[in-house]
Write a protein that holds these residues in place. Structure first.
Motif, short mmCIF file in Angstrom:
data_model
loop_
_atom_site.label_atom_id
_atom_site.label_comp_id
_atom_site.label_asym_id
_atom_site.label_seq_id
_atom_site.Cartn_x
_atom_site.Cartn_y
_atom_site.Cartn_z
N LYS A 295 0.84 -1.21 0.00
CA LYS A 295 0.00 0.00 0.00
C LYS A 295 0.87 1.26 0.00
O LYS A 295 0.56 2.25 -0.64
N GLU A 296 1.97 1.19 0.74
CA GLU A 296 2.88 2.34 0.84
C GLU A 296 3.79 2.43 -0.39
O GLU A 296 4.69 3.27 -0.44
N GLN A 297 3.61 1.52 -1.34
CA GLN A 297 4.42 1.48 -2.57
C GLN A 297 5.90 1.30 -2.30
O GLN A 297 6.74 1.89 -2.98
N ILE A 298 6.20 0.49 -1.29
CA ILE A 298 7.60 0.25 -0.94
C ILE A 298 8.14 -0.95 -1.70
O ILE A 298 9.30 -0.98 -2.10
N ALA A 299 7.29 -1.97 -1.90
CA ALA A 299 7.75 -3.18 -2.58
C ALA A 299 6.57 -4.00 -3.09
O ALA A 299 5.44 -3.82 -2.65
N ASP A 300 6.87 -4.91 -4.05
CA ASP A 300 5.90 -5.93 -4.44
C ASP A 300 6.37 -7.26 -3.86
O ASP A 300 7.53 -7.40 -3.46
N PHE A 301 5.46 -8.25 -3.84
CA PHE A 301 5.77 -9.49 -3.14
C PHE A 301 5.44 -10.74 -3.95
O PHE A 301 4.51 -10.73 -4.76
N ILE A 302 6.23 -11.79 -3.73
CA ILE A 302 5.84 -13.13 -4.19
C ILE A 302 5.64 -13.95 -2.91
O ILE A 302 6.57 -14.09 -2.10
N LEU A 303 4.42 -14.42 -2.70
CA LEU A 303 4.07 -15.12 -1.47
C LEU A 303 4.17 -16.63 -1.68
O LEU A 303 3.40 -17.21 -2.46
N ILE A 304 5.12 -17.24 -0.99
CA ILE A 304 5.32 -18.69 -1.13
C ILE A 304 4.82 -19.37 0.14
O ILE A 304 5.17 -18.95 1.24
N GLY A 305 4.01 -20.42 -0.01
CA GLY A 305 3.51 -21.14 1.17
C GLY A 305 2.19 -21.82 0.89
O GLY A 305 1.91 -22.20 -0.25
N ASN A 306 1.39 -21.96 1.93
CA ASN A 306 0.06 -22.56 1.82
C ASN A 306 -0.89 -21.51 1.25
O ASN A 306 -1.40 -20.65 1.96
N THR A 307 -1.12 -21.60 -0.07
CA THR A 307 -1.86 -20.52 -0.76
C THR A 307 -3.31 -20.42 -0.27
O THR A 307 -3.88 -19.33 -0.27
#
Lengths: 298, 298
Positions: free
Chosen positions: A40-52
């Motif tokens: 939201k703060e436009q600091i970073a984007d993410f790739i979320l790895i785990g139990n989707t």
């Protein structure tokens, strides 16, 4: 040069190429809360790895649309960590973040030789960055969390790691104080010996890009008047940008004292590998976690 | 129970029998400024030992009438220190204060066997008392200045010394946290082993008058929520009155961090001898020096 975290966050926001953080075992409320805030703060984007499945549930509870997030299904923690490391080694992620898994599993993946994220001679160390409000500037403390009792050679690497971060923060030639309980050489206090060695090595050009002095007690490092009262002649005394801690015990207590006694804004970074690593503690505030992400994408 | 320094100062002021502080080598502007302030605040009376000519000059510069002060002429530093110790051993002084002389000379006099101020098995240690403003109470840190790397037996004595001061401050059963970087036993971190021993010794009644727990990291010791986040079940966690530091390095940095980062009001005491000892640092503020005198006459 950034004098506080807001300036740093603003600078990151204005960059057009958002950095990507790969999160290992992201199925955790606190971790996703933190990622949501950073996005939201436009600091970073993410790739979320785990139990989707779990990740989606938590994102919905945070009023986020799961379809707008990149996810990779991997319920095995060790494999999730390796996947994150693989993404980083393929340059598909710019930073790694530890989610809900054991630190040992996370670090084992990081040090996995196949991916080469930690070169053989590199040393991974931690840096706490704090807003030293009374002096309107940032100050760095290292190492508060990773290396327990570093020897001289390890201190050189810890110092170099912190100096590289200081450069990113816009400090051209950071002043480094080697912190000890006293400002004099005392052969019964081995940390004063290391401090003298680091100081002289800097003078001889063996440690570059900074100005090192020590042994210095914390008061002499931070307060010019305290240094004057002890007749210390030093360009570092009173104006230290980096406080090199003699050991983890001291660094850890100092780091926590900044948060629990001084109530300063802090952020931490784990550096020395080919990618920055985000390992926040459960007891960190949401704001401090955001600073940690910001430092890693800097 | 005193929740801040003002309450403590007020309580001392109301006592009719003023305690007497013997100052060794009192011919120093800062020392006399401090004594003058303490006398004005009705905290203590003083016997000034040293170069009386200089003492008078300084007192006049401080707009004090020298005739209202008790003085003993002794220009030799070692003898001045011995004179102060003698006065204390004869119960003519209730506390000792180091003036303008080398710490080693001052301590040599203190440990002089003839006067028996330090019993053979006693251990002298330092305690910093700080106003933990966010929690509206006092917190004690020990040892920040005297014992460099105390072993287990010495830590027991340092702890007992601090507990006796805590009792004077009105804490009936102070909560003691043995500070370490982590809250778990880690055999590679000897301070976590000492912490476990101290905690168990307290449970078995070997250490009395307090409640000891450790290993505890600083956040767990001071913040109940941080302790809860780590699932720590302990009556001490989050509410520690005394922070037992693992070594001088950590204690000293913490002590200075309270003053230079957190800007808390502090005072320090050197205890364990038959009389309390006041040894302030040149870089201490006038107010913190006053607190030190107040703690010693408590």
């Amino acid at each position: 040069m950034y004098y506080n975290f807001n300036e740093m966050l603003n600078a990151i926001r204005t960059k057009t190429d958002k950095k990507i953080v790969a999160v290992a075992a992201a199925h955790d409320h606190e971790v996703l809360e933190c990622a949501t805030a950073a996005r939201k703060e436009q600091i970073a984007d993410f790739i979320l790895i785990g139990n989707t499945e779990k990740i989606k549930e938590i994102l919905i509870s945070l009023e986020e649309d799961p379809d707008t997030w990149t996810m990779i299904e991997e319920t095995d923690d060790a494999k999730a960590a390796l996947k994150a490391v693989e993404l980083a080694s393929e340059k598909k992620a710019d930073a790694l973040m530890k989610g809900l898994l054991h630190t040992s599993l996370f670090l084992r993946a990081l040090f996995h030789k196949e991916y080469g994220l930690v070169p053989p001679k590199a040393l991974v160390s931690q840096v706490t960055v704090a807003e030293y409000t009374t002096q309107h500037r940032l100050v760095l403390l290292t190492d508060c969390a990773v290396n327990v009792t570093p020897n001289y050679a390890e201190k050189v690497q810890i110092l170099n790691n912190a100096v590289s971060l200081a450069h990113r923060l816009g400090m051209d030639c950071p002043k480094v104080a080697c912190i000890t309980p006293v400002e004099v050489i005392n052969e019964k206090m081995p940390e004063t010996i290391d401090a003298a060695m680091l100081s002289k090595a800097n003078e001889r050009g063996q440690i570059k890009g900074c100005l090192v002095d020590g042994p210095l007690a914390l008061d002499n490092a931070l307060c010019a008047e305290a240094a004057k009262a002890k007749s210390i002649q030093s360009p570092v005394a009173g104006y230290a940008d980096i406080l090199l801690m003699p050991n983890l015990c001291t660094g850890n207590a100092m780091d926590k004292s900044l948060r629990y006694f001084a109530e300063l804004k802090t952020g931490s970074a784990v550096i020395g590998a080919n990618v920055p690593i985000i390992m926040t503690s459960r007891s960190d505030s949401a704001q401090n976690k955001l600073h940690a992400i910001a430092l890693s994408v800097l």
